[in-house]
Design an enzyme around this catalytic site. Sequence first.
Site, PDB file in Angstrom:
ATOM      1  N   HIS A 166      18.737 -36.358  -7.007  1.00 24.47           N
ATOM      2  CA  HIS A 166      18.057 -36.666  -5.749  1.00 24.47           C
ATOM      3  C   HIS A 166      16.597 -36.219  -5.768  1.00 24.47           C
ATOM      4  CE1 HIS A 166      21.894 -37.906  -4.171  1.00 24.47           C
ATOM      5  NE2 HIS A 166      22.408 -36.783  -4.618  1.00 24.47           N
TER       6      HIS A 166
ATOM      7  N   ARG B 181       5.190   0.227  -5.958  1.00 31.68           N
ATOM      8  CA  ARG B 181       5.158  -0.634  -4.772  1.00 31.68           C
ATOM      9  C   ARG B 181       4.246  -1.846  -4.976  1.00 31.68           C
ATOM     10  NH1 ARG B 181       6.571   2.731  -0.195  1.00 31.68           N
ATOM     11  NH2 ARG B 181       5.193   1.619   1.205  1.00 31.68           N
TER      12      ARG B 181
ATOM     13  N   TRP C 129      -2.815  -2.790  -1.640  1.00 33.25           N
ATOM     14  CA  TRP C 129      -2.340  -4.140  -1.987  1.00 33.25           C
ATOM     15  C   TRP C 129      -3.079  -5.059  -1.026  1.00 33.25           C
ATOM     16  CZ3 TRP C 129       1.027  -7.812   0.464  1.00 33.25           C
ATOM     17  CH2 TRP C 129       1.530  -8.787  -0.405  1.00 33.25           C
TER      18      TRP C 129
ATOM     19  N   GLU D 106       7.872 -15.068 -10.948  1.00 33.76           N
ATOM     20  CA  GLU D 106       7.298 -13.755 -10.601  1.00 33.76           C
ATOM     21  C   GLU D 106       6.601 -13.104 -11.790  1.00 33.76           C
ATOM     22  OE1 GLU D 106       9.841 -11.398  -7.248  1.00 33.76           O
ATOM     23  OE2 GLU D 106      10.896 -11.750  -9.120  1.00 33.76           O
TER      24      GLU D 106
ATOM     25  N   LYS E  95      12.697 -15.197 -10.649  1.00 30.44           N
ATOM     26  CA  LYS E  95      12.409 -14.164 -11.651  1.00 30.44           C
ATOM     27  C   LYS E  95      11.342 -14.660 -12.620  1.00 30.44           C
ATOM     28  CE  LYS E  95      13.529 -11.392 -10.644  1.00 30.44           C
ATOM     29  NZ  LYS E  95      14.054 -10.752  -9.501  1.00 30.44           N
TER      30      LYS E  95
ATOM     31  N   ASN F  20      -1.757   1.781   5.736  1.00 30.47           N
ATOM     32  CA  ASN F  20      -0.789   0.821   5.201  1.00 30.47           C
ATOM     33  C   ASN F  20      -0.372  -0.058   6.371  1.00 30.47           C
ATOM     34  OD1 ASN F  20       1.429  -0.511   4.198  1.00 30.47           O
ATOM     35  ND2 ASN F  20       2.696   1.306   3.935  1.00 30.47           N
ATOM     36  N   GLY F  21      -0.336  -1.366   6.167  1.00 30.57           N
ATOM     37  CA  GLY F  21       0.075  -2.262   7.253  1.00 30.57           C
ATOM     38  C   GLY F  21      -1.080  -3.118   7.722  1.00 30.57           C
TER      39      GLY F  21
ATOM     40  N   GLU G 136      17.511 -17.653  -8.021  1.00 26.65           N
ATOM     41  CA  GLU G 136      17.057 -16.312  -8.407  1.00 26.65           C
ATOM     42  C   GLU G 136      16.436 -16.340  -9.817  1.00 26.65           C
ATOM     43  OE1 GLU G 136      16.272 -13.506  -7.472  1.00 26.65           O
ATOM     44  OE2 GLU G 136      16.548 -12.144  -9.157  1.00 26.65           O
TER      45      GLU G 136
ATOM     46  N   CYS H   1       0.821  -1.215   0.000  1.00 28.63           N
ATOM     47  CA  CYS H   1       0.000   0.000   0.000  1.00 28.63           C
ATOM     48  C   CYS H   1       0.856   1.267   0.000  1.00 28.63           C
ATOM     49  CB  CYS H   1      -0.881   0.036   1.234  1.00 28.63           C
ATOM     50  SG  CYS H   1      -1.852  -1.446   1.439  1.00 28.63           S
TER      51      CYS H   1
ATOM     52  N   LYS I  50       6.191  -4.436  -4.522  1.00 30.87           N
ATOM     53  CA  LYS I  50       7.600  -4.048  -4.614  1.00 30.87           C
ATOM     54  C   LYS I  50       8.222  -3.949  -3.229  1.00 30.87           C
ATOM     55  CE  LYS I  50      11.273  -2.599  -6.752  1.00 30.87           C
ATOM     56  NZ  LYS I  50      12.041  -3.713  -7.340  1.00 30.87           N
TER      57      LYS I  50
HETATM   58  C1  G6P Z   1       9.476  -8.210  -2.633  1.00 31.22           C
HETATM   59  C2  G6P Z   1       9.899  -7.776  -4.024  1.00 31.22           C
HETATM   60  C3  G6P Z   1      11.214  -8.444  -4.395  1.00 31.22           C
HETATM   61  C4  G6P Z   1      12.275  -8.131  -3.354  1.00 31.22           C
HETATM   62  C5  G6P Z   1      11.810  -8.486  -1.931  1.00 31.22           C
HETATM   63  C6  G6P Z   1      12.743  -7.881  -0.888  1.00 31.22           C
HETATM   64  O1  G6P Z   1       9.176  -9.555  -2.630  1.00 31.22           O
HETATM   65  O2  G6P Z   1       8.894  -8.113  -4.966  1.00 31.22           O
HETATM   66  O3  G6P Z   1      11.655  -7.974  -5.657  1.00 31.22           O
HETATM   67  O4  G6P Z   1      13.425  -8.862  -3.646  1.00 31.22           O
HETATM   68  O5  G6P Z   1      10.518  -7.936  -1.687  1.00 31.22           O
HETATM   69  O6  G6P Z   1      12.656  -6.483  -0.970  1.00 31.22           O
HETATM   70  P1  G6P Z   1      13.778  -5.494  -0.494  1.00 31.22           P
HETATM   71  O7  G6P Z   1      13.231  -4.133  -0.764  1.00 31.22           O
HETATM   72  O8  G6P Z   1      13.974  -5.742   0.979  1.00 31.22           O
HETATM   73  O9  G6P Z   1      15.013  -5.789  -1.268  1.00 31.22           O
END
Ligand code: G6P
Length: 609
Positions: A504, A27, A74, A488, A485, A98-99, A481, A2, A604
């Site tokens: 395994h 965000r 969000w 996501e 990616k 927010n929160g 990673e 949010c 974000k």
């Molecule tokens: C969310 C984002 C990711 C990010 C993670 C940690 O999941 O979508 O892209 O890696 O948070 O965020 P930060 O701001 O702590 O790197």
Amino acid sequence: MCGIIGIAGTQDAAPQLVEALRRLEYRGYDSAGIATLVEGRIERRRSPGKLTQLDRVLQQKPLGGRTGIGHTRWATHGAPTESNAHPHASRRVALVHNGIIENFRELRSALIAKGHHFESETDTEVAVHLVTDLLDQGLAPVEAAREAVRQLTGAYALAMIFAGHEGLVVGARKGSPLAVGYGDVEAYLGSDAFALAPFTHRVAYLDDGDVVVLHGPKVEIFDSAGQPVQRQIRMTTASAGLVDKAGYRHFMAKEIHEQPEVIAHTLAHYLDPSALVVQLREPEVIEVLRHASRLTISACGTAFYAGLIGKYWFERLARLAVEADVASELRYREPVYPAGGVALFISQSGETADTLAALRDAKASGQTTIAVVNVPESSIAREADIVLPTFAGPEIGVASTKAFTCQLSVLAALAIAAGRARGVIEPDREHALVASLLEIPRHIVEFMTQEETVEALGGDLAKARDVLYLGRGVNFPLAMEGALKLKEISYIHAEGYAAGEMKHGPIALIDENVPVIVLAPHDTWFEKTVSNMQETMARGGKVILISDVAGIAAAGEAAYANIPVPAVDPTFAPLLYAVPVQMLAYYMALAKGTDVDQPRNLAKSVTVE
Ligand code: G6P
């Protein structure tokens, strides 16, 4: 996650509120809304979906007023519908949040028993009724807000406006970030300085427990004990210009291409290119690492994978014992922190709730805390003992790309510095390592010429339902990673595995429909990885090999496809190999037609646990 904005203004608030919300879009959100005071009455416009939908609502039913609040939501409690969208309001107060309000169930039952009628499924609405109840009892707005905040538990930021009180905006912060913007004739609240940048660069960050009152341009802040306090006003560096796509189709594409520049910029802060040594502008970190009994690394998401790669570097280059865990586990699993330990936290936003909580816990357990962050004014940066900045610039795409490689750049430099300080690395080795790091941006530029190959392959592989990523050593976390990616942004199921673990379990999944992306520079373990590739191919698996010329030649003709990358020092290969991995995910998502920059359900900046 949010985003909040509040304006105690002198001009039409609606366009300003929407402009600020647009700057908070990065965000992640799934509905939006604004509320203003029109002739003393609360009026609001809300919409599920993106801001363009709210724009449409505002075109049909324009909103006047100079005092207002706005929100991008969000969804956590209740679906992203109009009735769950913020602002929530009664006839007396409108509020954005927010929160998470943890005690909302108890409060809601008590308020329903008193005759309050709830319209949404959100935890937020309880705050509206609580404030309304206190106003009905005769409390003035600021007192009602303060008393309500006292009764709420959880982690939140709030902003509210009150019917009949032109020019008054009250905000509160407990856990979630909230900044105050100081204008000449107006004052503002916002989730970050970036949202406020079109209006002002004079910004103060509230502390936990603070309540802030904007009366037109006048700002008063009270601490958790209700005492008036001053919070330091800083000039932010957040740019007022909307970060634009610079001709790229998506922010993610732009951010992938910015990597040579931002990595070079970040390395320039930590390396001396003429002496080929690491030169830290934060010298205290050297002593801390020299004597560290152990290093604990923690973060969330992509930042955690950067940390896992860092673990390999600190162990190999500095012979430093490292433990790495995701912050949401570390904070609750009662880790044993050794005396003289150092804890390093990595975060792009600097606001991730779990990472912040893990940092606080490590600090309370006597660890010296280091933060690698991209936002210098963030909570994590402010609370860590030592801050090591990344210089990725604003990252707008939800899927992290350039922030990740900048985090790796800092960790690589730090591991070399730790190796020197601990007597593991001789000057010659340091020169060679620093020289290899400095070459990375150039190698990325060189790799970019392969973009069309990756694009074509992305279109071809986008039909897959499952994808495996394999890597060994430093490339194992990068395999994870890569899988993250891809899932996501393309919603294709993907897993990252240590190449040696194939036998395994995951090998059971292999058939001609499962692409296997192998990240294998021609290093000491290359032959072993080739054996894992053979096992895959023998079962009909489609191997896509990402390697250098020597690696591709040594692997022979067998792979379904090759993505050639320049040869680099294998120690730092993840810094380069990250780019084809990101690009492949991008082009697979593009072929599927998903919302690359704002993928469904993702945020974000995750400021709730
Ligand atoms: C969310 C984002 C990711 C990010 C993670 C940690 O999941 O979508 O892209 O890696 O948070 O965020 P930060 O701001 O702590 O790197």
